[in-house]
Every structure is written in C-alpha cells, then in structure tokens.
Design a protein around this motif. Structure first.
Motif, PDB file in Angstrom:
ATOM      1  N   ASP A 409       0.680  -1.166   0.029  1.00  0.00           N
ATOM      2  CA  ASP A 409      -0.006   0.077  -0.279  1.00  0.00           C
ATOM      3  C   ASP A 409       0.850   1.330  -0.128  1.00  0.00           C
ATOM      4  N   GLU A 410       2.184   1.122  -0.482  1.00  0.00           N
ATOM      5  CA  GLU A 410       2.624   2.399  -0.792  1.00  0.00           C
ATOM      6  C   GLU A 410       2.734   3.091  -1.955  1.00  0.00           C
ATOM      7  N   MET A 411       1.910   2.598  -2.826  1.00  0.00           N
ATOM      8  CA  MET A 411       1.433   2.934  -4.056  1.00  0.00           C
ATOM      9  C   MET A 411       0.068   2.757  -4.521  1.00  0.00           C
ATOM     10  N   GLU A 412      -0.408   3.748  -5.138  1.00  0.00           N
ATOM     11  CA  GLU A 412      -1.734   3.371  -5.559  1.00  0.00           C
ATOM     12  C   GLU A 412      -2.015   2.356  -6.643  1.00  0.00           C
ATOM     13  N   MET A 413      -2.962   1.306  -6.036  1.00  0.00           N
ATOM     14  CA  MET A 413      -3.401   0.360  -7.095  1.00  0.00           C
ATOM     15  C   MET A 413      -3.987   0.775  -8.426  1.00  0.00           C
ATOM     16  N   GLN A 414      -3.544   0.420  -9.632  1.00  0.00           N
ATOM     17  CA  GLN A 414      -4.189   0.956 -10.682  1.00  0.00           C
ATOM     18  C   GLN A 414      -4.454  -0.235 -11.677  1.00  0.00           C
ATOM     19  N   TYR A 415      -3.812  -1.657 -11.260  1.00  0.00           N
ATOM     20  CA  TYR A 415      -4.413  -2.599 -12.038  1.00  0.00           C
ATOM     21  C   TYR A 415      -4.907  -3.817 -11.226  1.00  0.00           C
ATOM     22  N   VAL A 416      -5.649  -4.833 -11.908  1.00  0.00           N
ATOM     23  CA  VAL A 416      -6.375  -5.807 -11.449  1.00  0.00           C
ATOM     24  C   VAL A 416      -5.496  -6.807 -10.412  1.00  0.00           C
ATOM     25  N   ILE A 417      -4.405  -6.974 -11.231  1.00  0.00           N
ATOM     26  CA  ILE A 417      -3.325  -7.884 -10.538  1.00  0.00           C
ATOM     27  C   ILE A 417      -2.710  -7.451  -9.240  1.00  0.00           C
ATOM     28  N   SER A 418      -2.588  -6.153  -9.042  1.00  0.00           N
ATOM     29  CA  SER A 418      -2.293  -5.670  -7.742  1.00  0.00           C
ATOM     30  C   SER A 418      -2.683  -6.152  -6.549  1.00  0.00           C
ATOM     31  N   PRO A 419      -3.915  -6.233  -6.353  1.00  0.00           N
ATOM     32  CA  PRO A 419      -4.556  -6.580  -5.141  1.00  0.00           C
ATOM     33  C   PRO A 419      -4.202  -8.141  -5.032  1.00  0.00           C
TER      34      PRO A 419
END
Length: 521
Positions: A409-419
């Motif tokens: 969580d140090e960068m905003e999640m912009q893609y589906v694979i991030s979570p």
C-alpha cells in the motif's frame, strides 16, 4: 636378212599380238561386268518397286484402320451428345411439369385466399360494430363511475398509476436488497473458495534456521591448519568473508556463523577448496575467497535462469534474472526469499486463472514482488518502491511495476493484478511456521550495525560476527594511522551505545594492516 633383226621383228609381232589379245580379253570381261551390273540394278529396282508396293499397301491399310477408328470415336461422341441432349430435354420436361403443378397449386391458393379475405373482411366489419358498441357501453360506465366517485377518468388513472409506482418501488427495494445480500454472500464464499484452492494447490515450506552453517571435516587435524600459526589463517578467513568461524570441541566440524547466507556460502565454498588444496595461508585465502565470490555470482545467475525456466517466464532482463537468483541467499522473517517469491507467483497464477485474468502476467508480478529486498546498494527507499523502480528501469510491464510497488500500500493500485499479488503475499507469509519475526529483527539490527561502521572515513569493510556481539572493522592503512584506529574504535562504540538498542554488549575491533608488495622481474 640379218637374224637379229628378224628376231626383233618376230618379238615385236608377238608383243603386238599379246597386247591385242589382252585388250580383247579385257573388253570381254568389261562387257560381262557391265551386264552383271545391269542385272543387279534391274534386280534392285524390282525389289524397290516390290517394297514400295508393299509399303503402299501397308499405309493404305493403316489409313483405313485410322479412318475406321476415327469414325467409331465420332459415332460414340455423337451418341454421347445425343444422350446428354435427351437427358436435358427430360429434365426440362420434368421441370415444366413441376412448374405447371406449382402454378395450378398457386392459382388454387389464390382463390382460397380470396375467399378467406372476404370472410375476414366480414368478420372485421362485425368486430368494428361490436367495438363501437363496447366503446359506447364503456363511456356510459365511465360517466356512471365519475358520477359515483366524484373523480374524472384522468384523475382516477393518475391515482392508480401513483399507487402502482409506490408499490413497485417498495417491492424493487426489497428485491434489490435481497440480491445485494445474496451477491455478498456468494462473493465471500467464492473468494474463500478461490483462496483455499490456491493454497491447497501449492506446496508450503516451513521457516528455516538462517544463522549458522556446519562445515564438516575429515579429521580434527585440519582444524589446526585452518587456525594457522597464532591464528593468522582464521583471522584472514574472517576478514575476507565477514563470517565468524567457531572452532570448538565438536568433532570433525567447524561452525560458520553469520546473518548473511551469501557470506556463509562464500566462506563454506572457500573452506572446502582450501582444505582440498591443502595450501592454507593468508595470501592463498584471499585469492580463493575472491575466486569463490566470482563463481558464486555465476551460480546466482544460473539459479535465476533455472527459476524463470521452471516458472515459464520469458523475456526477463538479465539483471532481474540475477536478482531473482540472488534471492536464493536471502531470507524474509526466516522464510527463504526465493521460495517465498515462487510460492507467491504460483498462488497469483492460480488465483488469476480462477478470476479469468492473465495468469502469466500475475505469475511474473508475484515472482518479482520482493526484488527490492536484494539490492546491490543500500538505499533509503522501502523494498516495494525500490522493486518497482528496478522493474521500471529494466522495462517491465506497467501492471507488474504497479503490483510490485503497491503490495504494501505504498503506491496506488491501478491494475487488477495488484490486489491479487498483495493477497497472495499475505497468504504466503501468514501461514503457520512460514516466518519468524524475531529473526528478521535480528538481521535488521546486524545490518544497521555494519552500516554504522561503514559510514566512517577510511573504513574498508565491516563485519558483525559472533551473533552481533562483536563488530570487526577493517580500515585502509594508507588513510588511517594506528592512533586514529584507537580513536575510531572508541567513536564507533560510543555511537553504537547511543543510537542502537541491543542485548548484552558489543565489542568493536578495528584492524589495520600495512602491506608492502614488490615484484622481482
């Protein structure tokens, strides 16, 4: 008359008679040959005429046969054409018959349709009459209802519509709430199912001990060679590798103690080569350690290449492959970093496949999510942001970069694979026995201890040994004098005492060695 003259005359006469006789005989032979030649010529001419007649007869016969054959072929072709023409005529007659039948059928249907149309027209007239009667009756009923209710038809219709709207709205809200509750329940159930299946389909490992390595010996006599005269060999090994060698009463074994698995591996391989070679002295130790360190770099590259081949990942930059191999010699909270990354990659692939996403891209992000923990140089960035920076530097997919940087969580999640990567990292680390928090804190303290000493000028190397109870600092002889070495040891000890928290006490040893090297040519 003179007899000699007579003899001469007689000889001349005889010679003339001989010549005349020879000519007569020659002429006779010539005539005979001419006659024979004439007969032969006549015979050849007769034979030629006979051959010509025979040849003429043969050619005439061949011509007649060819004519007969051509005539037969022509007759066959004519018959075939006639047959095809007859077949075409038959087909045309059949089609004409069918068309005639269809035409008759259509004419009958048209007549029937006309009758049906007339019947329908009569029924429509009857319906129109009845509709007019119904409309009249409805108007009468409407006037009666308006008179009884005191409302017009439009007002009653508006009230009815409003009541229906409110009833439909209430029912829709109830149905909507039921659908939302059911969807939440199904979503939670499906999410648990996917996570459980992902975990079950991947083998798990337990946390391992990462602080010591046991080096086995053939006999205890080799311990003396390793220690050397007045301990110079063991000091050279410890100074070159940064590993603490514990030589105790354990039979046929030496314990290598260090928080860094890479240093322990270099020390183990170097000791193995030194013992096999038999030549153990400080110069040879430094040479073997340097050679082992270079070969271990090659081994790290091979581990990285083997890992990406086994995982089915292609097109990875060579530097990222090296960092993947380097993770084999690092641990995270007691969990081997490479095994943890492989486990996260497999979990990501399974979960992405279950969700209908790209499993290869998810596996790539899962394998690279912790590359920021094995940098070549220490930085102030967190390992997630540093990993994202390295992935961006070496041309990785933006989705992979975002997944690496956002998994804490140090960068905003912009893609589906991030979570997905974040969840799989938590799954791998949260298993019972997967990690050991105390070990990670210990390793962090040891690293801080070494970095504290390296910040001073003239310090070449700094190794924390004996489980962090001693800090061995090697300085450059050209930059630090003996008096400055004493001062440096005191300053480092005071800084450790004021800035760090540690159990017990830490011994600070500063080593200054002056070497004079010349080459005889």
């Amino acid at each position: 008359m003179d007899p000699n003259v007579l003899y001469i005359l007689i000889g001349i006469l005889c010679l003339g008679a001989g010549i005349i006789a020879g000519k007569f005989i020659f002429a006779k032979d010539t005539r005979k040959k001419i006659q024979d030649a004439d007969e032969h010529v006549q015979k050849i001419i007769s034979e030629a005429q006979l051959s010509a007649e025979n040849l003429k007869k043969e050619k005439l016969l061949e011509a007649k046969e060819k004519f007969v054959q051509l005539k037969a072929e022509h007759d066959r072709e004519v018959l075939e054409r006639n047959r095809k023409v007859n077949e075409s005529e038959n087909r045309i007659k059949q089609k004409e018959t069918v068309l005639h039948q269809k035409t008759e059928q259509l004419e009958r249907q048209i007549k029937e349709n006309d009758a049906i149309k007339q019947n329908l027209n009569r029924q429509i007239e009857i319906l129109n009459i009845k509709q007019a009667e119904i409309d009249k009756h409805q108007e009468e009923q409407t006037r009666r209802l308006e008179k009884v209710s005191g409302l017009t038809a439009e007002e009653a219709k508006a009230q009815l519509i409003e009541g229906l709207k409110q009833e439909a709205h209430s029912q829709a809200l109830g149905v909507q709430q039921e659908i939302i509750d059911d969807a939440k329940q199904k979503a939670n159930k499906e999410a648990r199912k996917i996570i459980i299946q992902s975990i079950q389909r991947n083998a798990a490992e337990q946390a391992i001990e990462n602080a010591i390595t046991v080096f086995n010996l053939e006999s205890d006599e080799i311990k003396g060679q390793i220690i050397g005269r007045e301990g110079r060999n063991i000091r050279a090994i410890e100074a070159a590798t940064g590993v603490d060698l514990i030589v105790d009463d354990t039979p046929e074994a030496i314990i290598l103690s260090c928080f860094d698995p890479l240093r322990r591996e270099i020390a183990r391989l170097s000791l193995q080569r030194l013992v096999a070679d038999g030549r153990i002295h400080p110069a040879r130790i430094e040479e073997v350690v340097d050679k082992t360190r270079r070969q271990l770099e090659e081994q790290i590259m091979e581990i990285g290449e083997r890992t990406i081949i086994e995982m089915g990942i292609h097109g990875l930059h060579k530097e990222l492959v090296r960092l993947v191999g380097k993770m084999r010699f690092r641990s995270s909270y007691g969990q081997n970093l490479l095994m943890h990354s492989r486990e996260v990659a497999n979990l990501c692939a399974v979960m992405a496949a279950e969700l209908g996403l790209n499993p290869k891209l998810a596996k790539r992000a899962g394998l690279l999510h912790d590359i920021g923990k094995v940098p070549d140089e220490e930085t102030e960035l967190s390992h997630a942001l540093l990993g994202a920076k390295l992935a961006e530097k070496y041309g990785e997919n933006p989705a992979v970069i975002n997944a690496i940087g956002a998994h804490h969580d140090e960068m905003e999640m912009q893609y589906v694979i991030s979570p997905i990567v974040q969840a799989c990292d938590a799954i791998s680390g949260a298993r019972p026995g997967a990690r050991r928090e105390i070990m990670q804190q210990y390793l962090q303290r040891i690293k801080e201890l070494e970095n504290l000493a390296l910040n001073y000028n003239g310090v070449e190397k700094a190794y924390a040994i004996q489980a962090g109870r001693e800090l061995r600092v090697i300085v450059e002889a050209d930059k630090v004098s003996d008096q400055e070495s004493d001062r440096l040891s005191f300053d480092i000890a005071q800084k450790i005492q004021t800035e760090m928290t540690y159990p017990g006490q830490i011994k600070v040893t500063v080593i200054r060695e002056k070497r004079a090297v010349n080459v005889a040519r």
